[in-house]
Design an enzyme around this catalytic site. Structure first.
Site: not given
Ligand code: ATP
Length: 905
Positions: A328, A631, A635
């Site tokens: 990630d 996480d 996943d």
């Molecule tokens: P990674 O997959 O590397 O952990 P990430 O946090 O960007 O990174 P996700 O958690 O899948 O991946 O989030 C995807 C997208 O959703 C993010 O890029 C962001 O635009 C949006 N996002 C992340 N956290 C939130 C949240 N708490 N509330 C609303 N939208 C969110």
């Protein structure tokens, strides 16, 4: 307590019954009191009893035969011999017991390291505690991905769904509601206002109050569901087990032949029988599985000190074979310390001061300092940031601690910087998950209801039909959209993470009736925020190490492609390649093309959890050994199907942790690389002592076998054979397992998963060394015989002492060579493995005592040796060692001093 029909009690009654207070929980004094009575653990299956473990050491068939033979020889007359043999067998059993006991203890500790946590409200404060410390009356916070840590009566629930297959067998998640009113007789599956230990939250969030812990829970009562703790054997242990069985058969056949040939030649029958049995006891590598477990377990402990917590022992071996690490981005490659740096609405952009989670910092527009509260659109964004948010910030004197998602914590700080602190009343929540990439809440502001939404801009836009432009709602068309999309691209190329905000006023009668989809449609887009999340320090070095070690690092993130690419470039995952594969691309690629992209492009963005699963599958089908991080709750399948599933201790969910084989205590990518390094060196060490133990044992068997074949007198007495086994197989072999990693471990390609333990010529090396040891031992014996004849000595004591000592010393010299298959012990630093130096010194002292201490001389039939006997023994047994020492000296003094500096990286 659990005889009560909790599902029928109101929330207020539940609090009364468990004597706890809503919004406060239990006081610390009350917790201490209750801890004396309650323990939140399920009793495990039977543990191994140390006494039985010790007695077990004597149950090996050959040890029983040896003991029986010893008793017989004692009765016949050789009492001292019998006692000594008994003593040696007991010392061996103690050594075996210590090894096994340590292995068992270490495995227990590993289990403890991976134990779950729970977030609770105690004395009005939210704290994270080990789940086993929960007591009835505790208020537990629940989030998607949590494992329910005890039986709970729910007191709050937002879109809460729980998967209860562990209890009910039903794998479809059940919708839960704290407010549900239930009939008296409902089955567990229908108790919708309850949550049960061992089940897991698949969606939503909420709170519950503990009504039963440990064995009082439903899970505790269903005894049949409590699995006995099973210790999985690693593939290597299984292979060694099979090998052990073959070796036992070979050993027994050879020992029987030695005995038969001796008796045939007219040696004393009982002595020959004892010699045969002693040889079998000495040569059968019965200690091998225990040493493997100890080395694996010690390795696991070492890894846990470096933040890699191994949950499944086989992972240690697989780590050394890892060829791809899929990681990630957020939190693993980056710090997960987010700060909103920019905020934009249609016609204005603001810069925001401040770092980390510090709540002070001003807003600046192009004209100067700016108060966002005074601007209706910016103010609305701050309201969404504050209310569409479950994070909390605890600001103590020492440090600022965040609870919840770091993205949300950053937004909370943003709202606070703008002067907003009080949240509106939350009526409903449609939770965030990485599939939806957005989150919504319905709040009551004054007498009106609003839905407030935040999420990825590209996703949110498809739910918006208006945008606020110059203070008015305007239709969201291609031109308007382009403005924000261009801005996002610009920010993302500076590695900013972009989030969008939207809202809509809703009618009070629709609040509970309308579906999630309908609620989240026809929204008004307000603007976007850009936050930094810098790469972790030194992660670029770890990426480099991976590349050097033939391990391909791949970034798989839910974030925007350009943000992903910017970070990937900063840390060296990709350099000159500007390509990113998105979730949409993955859907259009066939397996072959996806594999090629994965290995060359190395950056995946805007992916969903199912995409991760497909990537793992495609890589595995093409013989890659994949480590995959995860996480969120979604996943878990990908983490489970990877060869090494890696979960995050800080930001990860319990469900993912349970699916994983390794947990990163610091959520850090570099820790995976450390683990790969450890995995490689642990496997090396196992090979080292297998090389040593088998080489020695083959030597011992061949000495006796060849002597019988060549019609020589018995070169070693039974008691001497057992002694050799004791001084060489015990401590030196253990110490070899503690050898520090040799240089260049991360400079070679990963080991193939199918590679046998004897690969790369190890089998041949072992066999040749066994033959060599046998030849030099018999040579020493022959020299001793000739000398005795020349000097009219009419017994075999001198010849046997020479053979006996040569055999011991050959093995003690050999153990140093086994430290590396590539480097000589001098290149490695002779004293670097101090355990080995101590173990060998002890063995030498023990052996000298047997030769020079008169009472022992009688028992072991030894004679003191002259200097020239020693000369022959040392030259024979240390031949290779001396040769390597001379080459080292010549290299170092006469040829090139510096090459060794390079070796000791
Ligand atoms: P990674 O997959 O590397 O952990 P990430 O946090 O960007 O990174 P996700 O958690 O899948 O991946 O989030 C995807 C997208 O959703 C993010 O890029 C962001 O635009 C949006 N996002 C992340 N956290 C939130 C949240 N708490 N509330 C609303 N939208 C969110």
């Amino acid at each position: 307590m659990n005889k009560t029909s909790w599902w029928q009690k109101s929330i207020a009654d539940t609090f009364k019954l468990v004597k706890s207070e809503p919004g406060y929980g239990l006081s610390s004094k009350e917790v201490e009191k209750r801890k004396e009575q309650y323990r939140n653990v399920l009793e495990e299956g039977t543990k191994k009893n140390p006494v039985l473990m010790f007695l077990n050491q004597f149950t090996e068939t050959m040890v029983i035969v040896l003991l029986a033979a010893t008793v017989i020889s004692g009765i016949i007359g050789a009492m001292i011999d019998a006692i000594t043999i008994m003593a040696i067998v007991i010392i061996n059993a103690v050594l075996g017991f210590v090894q096994e006991y340590r292995a068992e203890k270490s495995l227990d500790e590993i289990k403890k390291l991976a134990s779950p946590y729970a977030n609770v409200l105690r004395a009005g404060k939210r704290v994270k505690i080990p789940a086993e410390d929960l007591v009835p009356g505790d208020i537990v916070f629940l989030e998607a991905g949590d494992k329910i840590p005890a039986d709970l009566r729910l007191i709050q629930s937002y879109s809460l769904e729980i998967e209860e297959s562990a209890l009910t067998g039903e794998s479809v998640p059940v919708e839960k509601s704290a407010q549900a009113n239930l009939e008296k007789d409902v089955s567990i599956a229908d108790q919708r206002n309850m949550a049960f230990m061992g089940t897991s939250i698949t969606r939503g969030n909420g709170q519950g109050v503990v009504i039963a812990t440990g064995m009082q829970t439903v899970m505790g009562e269903i005894a049949s569901l409590i699995k006995e703790s099973q210790e999985a054997q690693t593939p290597l242990q299984q292979r060694l087990d099979q090998l052990g069985k073959i070796l036992i058969i070979i050993c027994l056949v050879v020992c029987a032949m030695v005995t038969a040939m001796g008796i045939y030649r007219g040696e004393d029958t009982l002595t020959m029988f004892m010699a045969g049995v002693s040889l079998a006891v000495a040569a059968i590598p019965e200690g091998l599985p225990a040493i493997v477990t100890v080395v694996l377990a010690l390795g696991v402990q070492r890894m846990s000190k470096r933040n890699a917590i191994v949950r499944k022992l086989p992972a240690v071996e697989t780590l050394g074979c890892t060829t791809v690490i899929c990681s990630d981005k957020t939190g693993t490659l980056t710090q997960n310390q987010m700060t909103v740096k920019r905020l934009a609405i249609f016609d204005k952009t603001l810069d925001i001061e401040g770092e980390g989670y510090n709540k002070s910092g001003s807003f600046f527009s192009a004209e100067g300092k700016f108060n966002p509260k005074k601007d209706p659109v910016f103010n609305k964004i701050l309201e969404v940031a504050l209310n569409c948010n479950n994070a909390a910030i605890a600001d103590s004197k020492r440090k600022i601690e965040i609870q919840g998602d770091p993205t949300e914590a950053a937004l909370l700080v943003l709202a606070m910087k703008g002067g907003l602190e009080e949240r509106f009343e939350k009526i409903r929540e449609i939770p965030f998950d990485s599939e939806r990439k957005k989150m919504s809440v319905i709040v009551k502001k004054g007498n009106h209801y609003y839905i407030m939404v935040k999420g990825a801009l590209d996703v949110l836009m498809s739910s918006c039909s208006q945008v606020v432009k110059e203070g008015n709602d305007t239709k969201l068309n291609e031109n308007n959209s382009k403005y924000f999309l261009d801005l996002q691209e610009k920010w993302a190329s500076n590695a900013l993470r972009v989030l969008a905000f939207a809202y809509k006023k809703i009618d009070s009668k629709d609040i509970h009736k309308i579906s999630d989809n309908e609620l989240e449609s026809d929204l008004t887009l307000l603007g976007i925020a850009g936050m930094i999340d810098p790469p972790r320090p030194n992660v670029d070095e770890s990426v480099n190490q991976c590349l050097d070690a033939g391990v391909v690092p791949i970034m798989i993130t839910g974030d925007h492609p350009i943000t992903a690419l910017a970070i990937a470039k900063q840390i060296g995952i990709t350099n000159d390649n500007d390509e990113v594969v998105t979730g949409g691309d993955i859907d259009n690629l066939n397996d072959k093309a996806l594999y090629r992209k994965a290995m060359s492009t190395r950056v995946f963005a805007r992916v969903s959890p199912q995409h991760k699963n497909r990537i793992v599958k495609v890589l595995q089908e093409r013989r890659q050994v994949v480590a995959m991080t995860g996480d969120g709750v979604n996943d878990a399948p990908a983490v489970k199907s990877a060869d090494i599933g890696v979960a995050m201790a800080i930001s990860g969910t319990e469900v993912t942790k349970e699916a994983s084989s390794m947990v990163l205590a610091d959520d850090n990518f570099s820790t995976i690389v450390v683990a790969v390094h450890e995995g490689r060196s642990i496997y090396d060490n196992i090979r080292k002592f297998i090389r040593y133990l088998l080489g020695c044992n083959i030597g011992e068997v061949l000495v006796m076998f060849l002597a019988a074949l060549l019609a020589m007198p018995l070169p070693l007495l039974p008691i001497q054979i057992l002694w050799v086994n004791l001084v060489t197989d015990g401590l030196p072999a253990m110490a070899l397992g503690l050898e520090p990693a040799e240089p260049g471990v991360m400079k070679r390609k990963p080991r193939s998963k199918d590679e046998g333990i004897f690969s790369n010529g190890l089998g041949k090396i072992i066999l040749l060394r066994g033959i060599f040891i046998a030849i030099i031992t018999l040579t020493a014996f022959t020299v001793g015989l000739a000398y005795s004849q020349m000097h009219g000595i009419d017994n075999l004591d001198l010849a046997r002492t020479m053979a006996f000592t040569t055999l011991v010393f050959a093995q003690l010299f050999y153990v140093f060579e086994c430290r590396s298959e590539k480097f000589s012990p001098f290149e490695l630093g002779f004293f670097k493995n101090k355990f080995l130096v101590i173990a060998v010194s002890l063995s030498v002292m023990m052996h000298l005592t047997v030769i020079y201490y008169t009472p022992l001389q009688e028992i072991f039939r030894t004679v003191p040796l002259d200097w020239w006997h020693w000369g022959i023994i040392i030259i024979l047994s240390g031949l290779q060692f001396i040769f390597r020492l001379l080459t080292y000296i010549i290299q170092r003094v006469f040829i090139n001093r510096n090459i060794y500096a390079k070796i000791r990286l």
